[in-house]
Design a protein around this motif. Sequence first.
Motif, short mmCIF file in Angstrom:
data_model
loop_
_atom_site.label_atom_id
_atom_site.label_comp_id
_atom_site.label_asym_id
_atom_site.label_seq_id
_atom_site.Cartn_x
_atom_site.Cartn_y
_atom_site.Cartn_z
N ILE A 51 0.85 -1.19 0.00
CA ILE A 51 0.00 0.00 0.00
C ILE A 51 0.88 1.24 0.00
CG2 ILE A 51 -1.78 1.30 1.24
CD1 ILE A 51 -2.72 -1.33 2.48
N PHE A 52 0.54 2.22 -0.84
CA PHE A 52 1.27 3.49 -0.94
C PHE A 52 0.31 4.63 -0.64
CE2 PHE A 52 2.63 6.99 -3.96
CZ PHE A 52 3.58 7.52 -3.09
N LEU A 53 0.61 5.39 0.41
CA LEU A 53 -0.23 6.52 0.83
C LEU A 53 0.49 7.82 0.50
CD1 LEU A 53 -2.76 7.46 2.58
CD2 LEU A 53 -1.16 7.52 4.50
N CYS A 54 -0.20 8.72 -0.21
CA CYS A 54 0.43 10.00 -0.54
C CYS A 54 -0.59 11.13 -0.48
CB CYS A 54 1.09 9.96 -1.92
SG CYS A 54 -0.08 9.83 -3.30
N THR A 55 -0.10 12.35 -0.30
CA THR A 55 -0.95 13.53 -0.36
C THR A 55 -0.83 14.13 -1.76
OG1 THR A 55 0.83 14.92 0.52
CG2 THR A 55 -0.75 14.00 2.10
N TYR A 56 -1.91 14.76 -2.21
CA TYR A 56 -1.91 15.32 -3.57
C TYR A 56 -2.79 16.56 -3.65
CZ TYR A 56 -2.93 15.96 -8.51
OH TYR A 56 -3.09 16.50 -9.75
N ALA A 57 -2.22 17.62 -4.22
CA ALA A 57 -2.96 18.85 -4.52
C ALA A 57 -2.91 19.06 -6.03
CB ALA A 57 -2.34 20.04 -3.79
N PRO A 58 -3.90 19.75 -6.63
CA PRO A 58 -3.96 19.90 -8.09
C PRO A 58 -2.68 20.45 -8.72
CG PRO A 58 -6.02 20.61 -7.12
CD PRO A 58 -5.08 20.33 -5.97
N GLU A 59 -1.95 21.29 -7.97
CA GLU A 59 -0.73 21.88 -8.54
C GLU A 59 0.49 20.97 -8.40
OE1 GLU A 59 -1.11 23.35 -4.26
OE2 GLU A 59 -2.44 23.00 -5.98
N ASP A 60 0.33 19.82 -7.77
CA ASP A 60 1.45 18.93 -7.49
C ASP A 60 1.67 17.99 -8.68
OD1 ASP A 60 3.40 17.35 -6.43
OD2 ASP A 60 2.27 16.74 -4.65
N THR A 61 2.31 18.50 -9.70
CA THR A 61 2.48 17.73 -10.94
C THR A 61 3.44 16.55 -10.75
OG1 THR A 61 4.22 19.28 -11.63
CG2 THR A 61 1.97 19.71 -12.42
N ALA A 62 4.44 16.71 -9.89
CA ALA A 62 5.42 15.63 -9.70
C ALA A 62 4.74 14.38 -9.13
CB ALA A 62 6.55 16.09 -8.79
N THR A 63 3.86 14.58 -8.12
CA THR A 63 3.17 13.44 -7.53
C THR A 63 2.22 12.80 -8.55
OG1 THR A 63 3.31 14.37 -5.31
CG2 THR A 63 1.66 12.68 -5.66
N PHE A 64 1.52 13.64 -9.31
CA PHE A 64 0.62 13.09 -10.33
C PHE A 64 1.38 12.26 -11.36
CE2 PHE A 64 -1.27 13.30 -14.57
CZ PHE A 64 -2.49 12.69 -14.32
N ASP A 65 2.50 12.81 -11.83
CA ASP A 65 3.30 12.09 -12.82
C ASP A 65 3.78 10.75 -12.27
OD1 ASP A 65 2.96 14.14 -14.62
OD2 ASP A 65 4.91 15.06 -14.24
N PHE A 66 4.14 10.73 -10.98
CA PHE A 66 4.60 9.47 -10.41
C PHE A 66 3.46 8.47 -10.29
CE2 PHE A 66 5.13 6.59 -6.83
CZ PHE A 66 6.28 5.94 -7.22
N LEU A 67 2.29 8.92 -9.83
CA LEU A 67 1.15 8.02 -9.71
C LEU A 67 0.78 7.42 -11.07
CD1 LEU A 67 -1.04 10.12 -7.24
CD2 LEU A 67 -0.11 7.84 -6.78
N LYS A 68 0.82 8.24 -12.08
CA LYS A 68 0.53 7.76 -13.43
C LYS A 68 1.56 6.72 -13.87
CE LYS A 68 -0.47 9.47 -18.11
NZ LYS A 68 -0.56 10.68 -18.96
N ILE A 84 -4.51 11.11 -0.55
CA ILE A 84 -5.13 12.10 0.32
C ILE A 84 -5.29 13.38 -0.49
CG2 ILE A 84 -5.00 13.35 2.51
CD1 ILE A 84 -5.04 10.36 2.92
N LEU A 85 -6.52 13.78 -0.77
CA LEU A 85 -6.78 14.92 -1.65
C LEU A 85 -6.81 16.24 -0.88
CD1 LEU A 85 -9.65 13.28 -3.72
CD2 LEU A 85 -7.29 13.63 -4.48
N THR A 86 -5.97 17.18 -1.32
CA THR A 86 -5.95 18.53 -0.75
C THR A 86 -6.56 19.50 -1.75
OG1 THR A 86 -3.92 17.99 0.46
CG2 THR A 86 -4.47 20.32 0.22
N LYS A 87 -7.69 20.12 -1.39
CA LYS A 87 -8.38 21.08 -2.25
C LYS A 87 -8.56 20.54 -3.67
CE LYS A 87 -6.62 25.04 0.37
NZ LYS A 87 -5.83 26.29 0.34
#
Length: 243
Positions: A51-68, A84-87
């Motif tokens: 299991i991988f737990l992470c926080t993510y905000a719409p402007e966080d492109t690095a985390t999105f790219d990694f999740l993808k 974990i969704l922030t705004k």
Amino acid sequence: MAIGSKILIYSSDAVESEKYIRLLMYQKFVPKAVESISYVTLALVSGEFPIFLCTYAPEDTATFDFLKFMRQDAQMRSVIPVVILTKPTHDSVSDLIKAGCSNFILEGAGQQVFIDKIDAIAASIGDIRDKRQFARVQIPEYENAQLLVTAKNGNKYPMRVSNISMGGLQLTWSPGKTSVQKMVAGDTLMNCLLVAKNLDLYVDLKVISVFNYKIGSQFFGLNEERLSKLCDFVYEKFLSEKI
């Protein structure tokens, strides 16, 4: 250790990571927090963390790219991401779903929502909460970890701490300690001082087993501050064992 017990955490906010570590350890999981995406990759390809737990905000492109990327990578595809969704915005959540993410928790949703979600995910891969036990860390003799037990006459005598978890301690003693040998399961050890490296903590314990100069004991009545100190100590021990 049950299959879902290890959870990798990534957040750019150290305070948030610490909060999730404590919540997960209280629920008998074994979390590990990392501070960069490169460390996340190394940890997840090892196969140790289902299991991988992470926080993510719409402007966080690095985390999105990694999740993808992780949802497409053969070595990491089996890992379940929990975001974990922030705004969040409609578009940001839609993009995460298109990338292959399906487990979301809204930041600030509350502890019980968080716990229920993680428990459900763990159960889906065979880690049932009722069967999961607190992970224990062994304490080498040279560290001289001790529990100072308060006897009925008010005196304190030491017992060696051989391992420790968020649930309790395993204690050992020498054959000459007759007062300890007389203990039976169900006895309580009140106002004991646990001394282990940088941990100095008063605890109350219930004896759950006694055999061969060894006692299994369970914490009870710890307040939030003492639980926090215990959690920090056990977590540091986990890290030193390179979970």
